[in-house]
Every structure is written in C-alpha cells, then in structure tokens.
Scaffold this active site. Structure first.
Site, mmCIF file in Angstrom:
data_model
loop_
_atom_site.group_PDB
_atom_site.id
_atom_site.type_symbol
_atom_site.label_atom_id
_atom_site.label_comp_id
_atom_site.label_asym_id
_atom_site.label_seq_id
_atom_site.Cartn_x
_atom_site.Cartn_y
_atom_site.Cartn_z
ATOM 1 N N THR A 134 0.823 -1.211 0.000
ATOM 2 C CA THR A 134 0.000 0.000 0.000
ATOM 3 C C THR A 134 0.857 1.261 0.000
ATOM 4 O O THR A 134 1.995 1.246 0.482
ATOM 5 C CB THR A 134 -0.893 -0.017 1.263
ATOM 6 N N GLU A 136 0.273 3.563 1.946
ATOM 7 C CA GLU A 136 0.222 4.097 3.314
ATOM 8 C C GLU A 136 1.547 3.917 4.047
ATOM 9 O O GLU A 136 1.784 4.570 5.061
ATOM 10 C CB GLU A 136 -0.959 3.466 4.076
ATOM 11 N N TYR A 169 -1.799 -0.527 10.946
ATOM 12 C CA TYR A 169 -1.927 -1.196 9.630
ATOM 13 C C TYR A 169 -0.728 -0.889 8.754
ATOM 14 O O TYR A 169 -0.053 -1.789 8.246
ATOM 15 C CB TYR A 169 -3.220 -0.757 8.928
ATOM 16 N N LYS A 173 2.319 -3.288 7.277
ATOM 17 C CA LYS A 173 2.595 -3.463 5.845
ATOM 18 C C LYS A 173 4.029 -3.026 5.532
ATOM 19 O O LYS A 173 4.715 -3.666 4.729
ATOM 20 C CB LYS A 173 1.600 -2.663 4.992
HETATM 21 P P1 NAD Z 1 -9.479 -7.563 2.177
HETATM 22 O O1 NAD Z 1 -9.481 -7.288 3.629
HETATM 23 O O2 NAD Z 1 -10.702 -7.315 1.373
HETATM 24 O O3 NAD Z 1 -9.082 -9.091 1.920
HETATM 25 C C1 NAD Z 1 -8.055 -9.729 2.623
HETATM 26 C C2 NAD Z 1 -8.167 -11.225 2.380
HETATM 27 O O4 NAD Z 1 -7.097 -11.869 3.091
HETATM 28 C C3 NAD Z 1 -9.469 -11.825 2.899
HETATM 29 O O5 NAD Z 1 -10.009 -12.712 1.929
HETATM 30 C C4 NAD Z 1 -9.051 -12.580 4.160
HETATM 31 O O6 NAD Z 1 -9.858 -13.712 4.429
HETATM 32 C C5 NAD Z 1 -7.621 -12.981 3.793
HETATM 33 N N1 NAD Z 1 -6.796 -13.209 4.980
HETATM 34 C C6 NAD Z 1 -6.682 -12.392 6.077
HETATM 35 N N2 NAD Z 1 -5.856 -12.957 6.975
HETATM 36 C C7 NAD Z 1 -5.418 -14.119 6.430
HETATM 37 C C8 NAD Z 1 -4.535 -15.126 6.882
HETATM 38 N N3 NAD Z 1 -3.930 -15.053 8.078
HETATM 39 N N4 NAD Z 1 -4.292 -16.187 6.064
HETATM 40 C C9 NAD Z 1 -4.902 -16.280 4.860
HETATM 41 N N5 NAD Z 1 -5.765 -15.358 4.394
HETATM 42 C C10 NAD Z 1 -6.020 -14.282 5.170
HETATM 43 O O7 NAD Z 1 -8.236 -6.743 1.606
HETATM 44 P P2 NAD Z 1 -8.043 -6.014 0.191
HETATM 45 O O8 NAD Z 1 -8.581 -4.640 0.302
HETATM 46 O O9 NAD Z 1 -8.481 -6.905 -0.903
HETATM 47 O O10 NAD Z 1 -6.453 -5.889 0.170
HETATM 48 C C11 NAD Z 1 -5.657 -6.931 -0.376
HETATM 49 C C12 NAD Z 1 -4.194 -6.535 -0.291
HETATM 50 O O11 NAD Z 1 -3.970 -5.330 -0.997
HETATM 51 C C13 NAD Z 1 -3.719 -6.281 1.148
HETATM 52 O O12 NAD Z 1 -2.402 -6.807 1.260
HETATM 53 C C14 NAD Z 1 -3.723 -4.771 1.279
HETATM 54 O O13 NAD Z 1 -2.749 -4.351 2.201
HETATM 55 C C15 NAD Z 1 -3.372 -4.366 -0.145
HETATM 56 N N6 NAD Z 1 -3.882 -3.036 -0.558
HETATM 57 C C16 NAD Z 1 -5.207 -2.722 -0.405
HETATM 58 C C17 NAD Z 1 -5.677 -1.480 -0.843
HETATM 59 C C18 NAD Z 1 -7.131 -1.099 -0.735
HETATM 60 O O14 NAD Z 1 -7.489 0.039 -1.055
HETATM 61 N N7 NAD Z 1 -8.022 -1.984 -0.360
HETATM 62 C C19 NAD Z 1 -4.785 -0.571 -1.435
HETATM 63 C C20 NAD Z 1 -3.433 -0.936 -1.568
HETATM 64 C C21 NAD Z 1 -2.999 -2.177 -1.138
HETATM 65 P P1 TYD Z 2 -10.835 3.934 4.286
HETATM 66 O O1 TYD Z 2 -11.782 3.488 3.228
HETATM 67 O O2 TYD Z 2 -10.914 3.311 5.632
HETATM 68 O O3 TYD Z 2 -9.365 3.781 3.662
HETATM 69 P P2 TYD Z 2 -7.930 4.294 4.247
HETATM 70 O O4 TYD Z 2 -8.077 4.689 5.654
HETATM 71 O O5 TYD Z 2 -7.089 3.068 4.103
HETATM 72 O O6 TYD Z 2 -7.507 5.406 3.350
HETATM 73 O O7 TYD Z 2 -11.002 5.510 4.481
HETATM 74 C C1 TYD Z 2 -10.868 6.413 3.398
HETATM 75 C C2 TYD Z 2 -10.950 7.811 3.970
HETATM 76 O O8 TYD Z 2 -12.286 8.035 4.469
HETATM 77 C C3 TYD Z 2 -10.014 8.053 5.134
HETATM 78 O O9 TYD Z 2 -9.519 9.392 5.069
HETATM 79 C C4 TYD Z 2 -10.906 7.887 6.356
HETATM 80 C C5 TYD Z 2 -12.266 8.363 5.866
HETATM 81 N N1 TYD Z 2 -13.426 7.702 6.489
HETATM 82 C C6 TYD Z 2 -14.453 8.461 7.042
HETATM 83 O O10 TYD Z 2 -14.422 9.703 7.040
HETATM 84 N N2 TYD Z 2 -15.520 7.812 7.604
HETATM 85 C C7 TYD Z 2 -15.604 6.442 7.621
HETATM 86 O O11 TYD Z 2 -16.603 5.896 8.174
HETATM 87 C C8 TYD Z 2 -14.553 5.674 7.038
HETATM 88 C C9 TYD Z 2 -14.590 4.173 7.037
HETATM 89 C C10 TYD Z 2 -13.485 6.346 6.461
#
Ligand code: NAD
Ligand code: TYD
Length: 363
Positions: A134, A136, A169, A173
């Site tokens: 990420t 972040e 978090y 990461k």
């Molecule tokens: P998510 O929370 O939707 O999915 C995570 C998945 O991992 C789930 O299916 C969960 O069951 C599985 N999991 C959790 N713990 C586990 C374990 N101990 N063993 C096996 N499986 C496990 O997450 P996401 O939003 O799809 O993110 C996926 C990846 O991408 C993560 O590594 C996250 O850090 C990264 N990422 C996410 C975003 C975002 O905006 N969502 C952005 C950049 C990077």
């Molecule tokens: P989020 O979707 O949790 O992603 P991240 O914190 O990883 O960027 O949040 C996106 C933005 O929205 C973040 O600045 C926090 C804000 N936020 C709210 O204002 N209210 C909410 O209920 C949530 C979940 C997020």
C-alpha cells in the site's frame, strides 16, 4: 509460470486478481489460499469456482507447516501475495492481529517459498514472489493547496519516498515490505513489490468508505465523516489495479518496487457528495435528498492527511495507466452495490461467516 499461489484471493482485490488470472491464463493453475476471515467471502468468486484451472484452499498464511505442504503439493512457482488484515480502524483497535497476519504471515510465506524453491531443480529460475502493498507505508503528504483543483499539494509518493508509516496497519505493511526486500537482498529470492493507492469497486467489504457510505445512504443511516472531511485520498478502480498486478507480475523487474495510483485525488467530503448524488439519482430520489445524512464525527487517531501516488515509473517502464475515468468507475460501483443488495446483506449479517465455518468444519 505454471502454478500460481494467490493469497487472500477471497478478499476484495484478491478476488478481482483471481478472476482476471483464471480467465486470462487457462494454462496456469491458480491456487487461492485464504483463511476466510470476516473479509474473505467465497461468493466473490462464484463465477470462477468451477473453472478447471482454479483451486481453493482454506488456510492461514501464518501456518508454516501447512504452507510447506501446499508449496510441495502444487509445486508453486509463483506467489501473488495479497492476504492481509487491511482496515486502518481495526488496526487501531487490534494491532496484534495485524502484526500476526501481515508481518509473521508474510515471513512464513517468504520462508516457505524460499525453502521450496531453493530445493527445486531449477532453483530460483522461473520463480517469482510478488508482494502487494500500500501507499500508506510512505506516511502522509502535506495539504499545501487545500482549496481549488487537485492535486492538493506539490509532493507525491514515489518509489524513493522514505517509509514513515503512522497507523498499526501501515506499520505492519511497511514491516512486511522490508522482509520481502530482506529476502531478496539476503537470499536472492526473486521478489517484486507494488504499493497502490486506495481501491474501490465491487466486492469491497462495507467497512471501507465507499461501500459503507453507499450502503448507509441506501438504508438512510448517518454517514460518519471523520474530522472535517478534508483528508485526501487517491482512488483507483480495482480492475485497473488487477491489470497493473498482471503487468508487474509478468514484466516488472526483479528486486524493483512499482507505485500504482490513479492521479485521482479527492477530498473525502467532495467524494462523499459525489456518492450521495449518484445514489440519489440511481434510486430515483431528488437531488440533495441524502445530504442531511452527513454526520461529522471525531477524527480517526493519527489520520493521515493526504495520499497521492506518482505512478510514472509504471507508465514509463511497463506502459500501464488507469483505463477508467473516475466518474464512470463510481457509477459502475454504485450500480453494482445497489444491484447486489443480497451480497451486502450477507456480508453485513455475518451469516456467510457461519456458513463457511460449517462448510469447513473438520477439514
Ligand atoms: P481484504 O481485507 O478485502 O481481503 C483480505 C483477504 O485476506 C481476505 O479474503 C481474508 O480472508 C484474507 N486473509 C486475512 N488474513 C489471512 C490469513 N492469516 N491467512 C490467509 N488469508 C487471510 O483486503 P483487500 O482490500 O483486498 O487488500 C488486499 C491486499 O492489498 C492487502 O495486502 C492490502 O494491504 C493491499 N492493498 C489494499 C488497498 C485497498 O485500497 N483496499 C490498497 C493498496 C494495497
Ligand atoms: P478507508 O476506506 O478506511 O481507507 P484508508 O483509511 O485506508 O484510506 O477511508 C478512506 C478515507 O475516508 C479516510 O480518510 C478515512 C475516511 N473515512 C471516514 O471519514 N468515515 C468512515 O466511516 C470511514 C470508514 C473512512
């Protein structure tokens, strides 16, 4: 590449990656390893579960012995590692779970890959460990141009930006990224990393801003805006992220890091107004109908002010760029959640967790 292990394939981004790979690469075997935590949901994969090149394995990336036998059973040559605890607010409440899965789980996976590959006939030849991370990890950027048009500051995260994570978090990461680099530098593990901005699209668990707010607007519930809603995020449609992952997996240089982003900064409050307008229009409500649901609440602890990614390395080296305009992405996303209320009801009721517990009892 023949036998690809995708971890976290039942989650939001992982399910899009698994779908893309299963459909695009009939000659690969895609093994999806997922623990099915609250965030993992096999319904996200219903349309590919019967494909001959797809296998689901329920398991924990922290279980080193199980990983060892999985690598042996499928002769895994490629890892696309997405499994993680992914929600900042949860990490503030329960940091240990984040350290366990994101740090120790990644380490277990690295070690299992290393041992399996070092003992294999070709050694590291033809192998790849791709770690999904990420933006972040880079901390937060200043908001030097809060008014007017985006970008909201002159600085962007590049691949050379020093790590400065703030939340549990992002700290977990960042730690996992360092372990991946350490395995590359120490053992020669053929690793590649990408750091992506905020994703949005179908199948995202409704704890994250966009699906949570769409669902709350639809159900006439308050929209909890943290602080003054001035924080800025850079949003990318999840299928564009999956395409970038495909691109980096196949063409990225070993040992490199690639930033992935949309050049698409939004202040939270502006984005929330777009969501309100879109949901109201698509549900036949008059303009402004749901604006009154906006509720300013106490800010998130350590809330990062601004994220903005410079993804020009990926554009220049691998010719990747986002394909979808944000307006179209939001329209598609809102329509998907409105059309898939059963999916939303399932993941919010907890019924599916009980269902999978039953289904896998004793395995
Ligand atoms: P998510 O929370 O939707 O999915 C995570 C998945 O991992 C789930 O299916 C969960 O069951 C599985 N999991 C959790 N713990 C586990 C374990 N101990 N063993 C096996 N499986 C496990 O997450 P996401 O939003 O799809 O993110 C996926 C990846 O991408 C993560 O590594 C996250 O850090 C990264 N990422 C996410 C975003 C975002 O905006 N969502 C952005 C950049 C990077
Ligand atoms: P989020 O979707 O949790 O992603 P991240 O914190 O990883 O960027 O949040 C996106 C933005 O929205 C973040 O600045 C926090 C804000 N936020 C709210 O204002 N209210 C909410 O209920 C949530 C979940 C997020």
């Amino acid at each position: 590449m023949k036998n690809i292990l995708i971890t976290g394939g039942a989650g939001f981004i992982g399910s899009h990656v698994a779908r893309l790979f299963v459909r695009k690469y009939p000659d690969y075997r895609i093994v999806n390893l997922d623990k099915l935590t609250y965030a993992g949901n096999l319904a996200n994969l219903a349309d590919i579960e019967a494909e001959p090149n797809y296998v689901f394995e329920r398991g924990d990336i922290c279980d080193f012995e199980a990983l060892r036998s999985l690598f042996a059973r499928y002769d895994i040559d490629t890892v696309v590692h997405l499994a993680a605890e992914s929600h900042v607010d949860r990490s503030i409440v329960d940091p240990f779970t984040f350290a366990r899965t994101n740090v120790m789980g990644t380490l277990a996976l690295l070690q299992a890959a290393r041992l399996h590959w070092e003992a294999s006939a070709g050694g590291y030849g033809g192998k790849r460990f791709y770690h999904i991370s990420t933006d972040e990890v880079y901390g937060a950027l200043p908001l030097t141009r809060p008014d007017g048009e985006p970008p909201y500051g002159e600085e962007f995260f590049t691949e050379r930006t020093p790590y400065a994570p703030h939340s549990p978090y992002s700290a977990s990461k960042a730690s996992s990224d360092h372990f991946v680099r350490a395995y590359h530098d120490t053992y020669g593990l053929p690793a590649v990393i990408s750091n992506c901005s905020n994703n949005y699209g179908p199948y995202q668990f409704p704890e994250k801003l966009i699906p949570l707010f769409i669902n709350n607007i639809r159900n006439r519930r308050p929209l909890p805006v943290y602080g003054r809603g001035e924080n800025v995020r850079d949003w990318l449609y999840v299928e564009d992220h999956a395409r970038a992952i495909d691109c980096i997996l196949h063409s990225g240089r070993t040992g490199e890091t690639y930033n992935i982003g949309g050049f698409n900064e939004w202040k939270n409050i502006d984005l929330i107004r777009v969501l309100i307008r879109t949901v109201d229009r698509l549900t036949g409500q008059p303009e402004g109908h749901s604006l009154g649901l906006v509720t300013y609440v106490t800010d998130r602890a350590g809330h990062d002010l601004r994220y903005a990614i410079d993804s020009s390395k990926l554009k220049e080296e691998l010719d990747w760029e986002p394909s979808l305009q944000f307006e179209e992405g939001i329209e598609r996303t809102v329509r998907w959640y409105l059309d898939n209320q059963a999916w939303m009801d399932n993941v919010t009721s907890g019924a599916y967790e009980k269902y999978y517990e039953e289904m896998y009892r004793g395995r």
